[in-house]
Design a protein around this motif. Structure first.
Motif, PDB file in Angstrom:
ATOM      1  N   ARG A 197       0.802  -1.215   0.000  1.00 44.17           N
ATOM      2  CA  ARG A 197       0.000   0.000   0.000  1.00 44.17           C
ATOM      3  C   ARG A 197       0.840   1.273   0.000  1.00 44.17           C
ATOM      4  O   ARG A 197       0.528   2.240  -0.695  1.00 44.17           O
ATOM      5  CB  ARG A 197      -0.918  -0.001   1.226  1.00 44.17           C
ATOM      6  N   PHE A 198       1.893   1.266   0.812  1.00 39.52           N
ATOM      7  CA  PHE A 198       2.577   2.527   1.058  1.00 39.52           C
ATOM      8  C   PHE A 198       4.059   2.500   0.674  1.00 39.52           C
ATOM      9  O   PHE A 198       4.598   3.532   0.291  1.00 39.52           O
ATOM     10  CB  PHE A 198       2.447   2.907   2.546  1.00 39.52           C
ATOM     11  N   ALA A 199       4.713   1.326   0.813  1.00 37.53           N
ATOM     12  CA  ALA A 199       6.159   1.302   0.591  1.00 37.53           C
ATOM     13  C   ALA A 199       6.468   1.330  -0.905  1.00 37.53           C
ATOM     14  O   ALA A 199       5.703   0.855  -1.739  1.00 37.53           O
ATOM     15  CB  ALA A 199       6.768   0.055   1.231  1.00 37.53           C
ATOM     16  N   GLU A 200       7.633   1.847  -1.221  1.00 35.16           N
ATOM     17  CA  GLU A 200       8.093   1.910  -2.606  1.00 35.16           C
ATOM     18  C   GLU A 200       8.845   0.624  -2.931  1.00 35.16           C
ATOM     19  O   GLU A 200       9.821   0.271  -2.251  1.00 35.16           O
ATOM     20  CB  GLU A 200       9.001   3.117  -2.803  1.00 35.16           C
ATOM     21  N   VAL A 201       8.393  -0.112  -3.950  1.00 33.13           N
ATOM     22  CA  VAL A 201       9.006  -1.389  -4.296  1.00 33.13           C
ATOM     23  C   VAL A 201      10.302  -1.132  -5.063  1.00 33.13           C
ATOM     24  O   VAL A 201      10.412  -0.159  -5.820  1.00 33.13           O
ATOM     25  CB  VAL A 201       8.042  -2.240  -5.143  1.00 33.13           C
ATOM     26  N   PRO A 202      11.291  -1.980  -4.892  1.00 30.79           N
ATOM     27  CA  PRO A 202      12.562  -1.783  -5.609  1.00 30.79           C
ATOM     28  C   PRO A 202      12.379  -1.994  -7.109  1.00 30.79           C
ATOM     29  O   PRO A 202      11.701  -2.928  -7.543  1.00 30.79           O
ATOM     30  CB  PRO A 202      13.476  -2.839  -4.993  1.00 30.79           C
ATOM     31  N   ASP A 203      12.998  -1.142  -7.901  1.00 31.43           N
ATOM     32  CA  ASP A 203      12.839  -1.202  -9.355  1.00 31.43           C
ATOM     33  C   ASP A 203      14.051  -0.557 -10.011  1.00 31.43           C
ATOM     34  O   ASP A 203      14.694   0.329  -9.430  1.00 31.43           O
ATOM     35  CB  ASP A 203      11.557  -0.489  -9.782  1.00 31.43           C
TER      36      ASP A 203
END
Length: 581
Positions: A254-260
């Motif tokens: 919902r809130f965290a930024e996924v690694p990309d």
């Protein structure tokens, strides 16, 4: 039984209710038992011998009060006897009563002898013979005071003696176990109500052994308590950990930024997506290949793209360290799919060469594997063991697109192609269809379809071309005398594809089963991989008398019945071909 110390009273008492008319000790002594009153002779000496022997009790050597038969009702004697009972009451209070069945004093009504020395001596001292311990000669208990024992004074009432357990040790008394507190219940301690380890053992004798037994049980109880606590702790830790994990996953989604990764990536890599793979599975494949940085990033990018769910199975040529959005966009581009597409009518030789190039093998590797492992690649029974064929897999590398990744095995790709052919051919009842058009089996029907595919060139001409094939195969025709005379068969046996095959005289000199200018009838097997349109035309050819045809251009194919007509059509074809040059 005697009634010493009692005189008739004014108030009767109920022998069945010990509390009826309870007026203290003095009041109870005034009420004789109704039945006991019958023991006195009202007209004689006042006492009837209950044993029928002249008033003497033979069990105890006679009645010591026989010489005073009328002393029973003497008040002076009663007072004197009552005073004699008081020393015994003091003796009773000091040493305890030797009663049995609830009777207090040896001289009291209904006294029974309990077998002890003190009771017997007290009875002899006060002149009262002890009761018969064996019950006499079948006494009538329902007519005696034993059936209705007199009530006791409030100060003399005692609780009944506790039963003695005959098997318990003499120095110990058995006590009822006190209820354990709730926290010591076996449900909380992990201990059974009765430990199995001690169930079958005989109780130890003596205090020392019982103490050791208790200490052993206490140690075992403590060990079980520790295991129970450990289990509870593990369950609690697992529950907290599970809640924390799912909470973290929810927060991440919902809130965290996924690694990309950022950008379009570099280099080149091929990945194969299996059939039926979904977003998470595709993301795992791409992450392992180094294309995307995380599965979550790919799934999120796929959900954002309206066409993200349209990613098909196959082999894709992608780049390493791409952003998830770039990877999704490239996979939706048809050019990124590293698939081997087999066009309709291509021979197996072309497929083998293309596979060698895609996989990175030496030329001829795939062809060698196909010829040596043909029987293990999934051919149906009706396609095996045909004589004079050049390639047993011809006609079974079905025209379609197949995922072929670099470094894969060629037999895997060939097996997929054969499986696809079996799937498509299985939809049709080829055996019945072959017999309907005058052929022996599905193998010959597939061979006709391969000729239609190569000779027809255009699908709208397939039905008429199929009719020409069947007309030439008739033995009685005067135009070709049962020969097909197709240039395509000569090109096949030569391994080439050209329009300049030579003159008819030159071609008839070639000795080969596939030379239709020399051999009548069908060739030994298919000469291409036909598509479903050519196969349907072979199953359902058009009606017509044609023996010849020539394609002048893409939109025009001319069919003729006689050779003269055919030669004029060929001249027209040559004229237009030269003009086009």
């Amino acid at each position: 039984m005697t009634e010493y110390g009692r005189s008739p009273g004014s108030e009767p008492w109920h022998p069945g209710d010990p509390l009826y008319g309870d007026q203290g000790w003095e009041g109870r002594q005034q009420h004789p038992h109704p039945q006991q009153a019958n023991q006195y002779d009202q007209g004689g000496h006042g006492y009837q011998d209950p044993y029928g022997q002249g008033g003497q009790d033979q069990r105890y050597g006679g009645d010591p009060y026989q010489q005073q038969p009328q002393g029973y009702a003497d008040p002076q004697y009663q007072q004197q006897h009552y005073q004699q009972q008081q020393p015994y009451d003091q003796y009773q209070q000091q040493y305890g009563t030797g009663r049995q069945g609830g009777y207090d004093t040896p001289g009291h009504l209904g006294q029974q002898y309990d077998g002890t020395w003190e009771t017997g001596q007290a009875a002899m001292a006060y002149g009262t013979p002890p009761a018969d311990p064996y019950g006499g000669q079948n006494p009538d208990l329902y007519g005696t005071p034993e059936a209705y024992p007199p009530p006791q004074p409030p100060g003399h009432r005692q609780n009944p003696p506790e039963p003695v357990v005959d098997w318990a040790p003499e120095e110990e008394t058995r006590r009822e176990p006190e209820p354990e507190p709730e926290e010591n219940h076996p449900f909380f301690t992990g201990e059974d109500d009765r430990d199995d380890a001690y169930e079958d053992e005989e109780p130890a004798r003596g205090r020392g052994s019982r103490g050791d037994d208790r200490r052993g049980k206490e140690k075992k109880r403590k060990g079980k308590n520790g295991v129970a606590c450990l289990v509870v702790a593990v369950v609690l830790v697992g529950g907290v950990g599970g809640v924390g994990y799912f909470g973290y996953q929810f927060w991440q989604g919902r809130f965290a930024e996924v690694p990309d990764y950022a950008g379009g990536g570099t280099g080149e890599v091929q990945v194969e997506i299996p059939k039926g793979a979904l977003g998470t599975q595709i993301g795992n494949i791409l992450k392992q290949a180094g294309v995307v940085k995380s599965v979550d990033a790919f799934v999120a990018a796929q959900q954002k793209n309206p066409d993200g769910n349209s990613i098909q199975d196959g082999v894709y040529t992608l780049k390493k360290e791409m952003s998830a959005e770039s990877a999704v966009a490239l996979m939706l581009t048809p050019a990124s799919q590293a698939k081997l597409i087999i066009p309709e009518g291509k021979r197996n030789a072309w497929v083998y060469e293309t596979l060698d190039q895609r996989i990175g093998l030496a030329p001829g590797t795939t062809k060698k594997i196909a010829l040596t492992k043909a029987d293990s690649l999934g051919l149906p029974a009706w396609a095996q063991k045909h004589p004079d064929i050049k390639d047993p897999l011809e006609g079974f590398l079905f025209p379609a697109s197949y995922p072929v990744a670099k470094g894969s095995k060629p037999e895997d790709a060939l097996r997929r192609m054969v499986a696809r052919a079996n799937q498509e051919y299985g939809k049709l009842n080829l055996d019945a269809k072959a017999k309907a058009v005058g052929l022996k089996d599905p193998w010959e029907l597939l061979t006709v379809a391969s000729l239609v595919q190569v000779e027809g060139k255009y699908k709208h001409d397939f039905d008429k071309v199929a009719r020409v094939v069947y007309n030439r195969l008739k033995p009685g025709n005067t135009e070709t005398v049962g020969r097909l005379e197709f240039d395509s068969t000569v090109n096949y046996l030569r391994g080439q594809s050209t329009l300049d095959v030579g003159t008819v005289e030159e071609m008839r000199k070639i000795d080969d089963p596939y030379n239709t200018y020399r051999v009548a009838g069908l060739v030994p097997g298919p000469i291409s991989n036909p598509g479903m349109e050519a196969l349907q035309s072979a199953i359902s050819p058009a009606d017509g008398p044609w023996y010849y045809f020539v394609s002048i251009n893409e939109d025009k194919t001319v069919f003729s019945v006689t050779n003269e007509e055919h030669n004029r059509n060929v001249a027209e074809y040559e004229k237009q071909r030269k003009q086009g040059q």
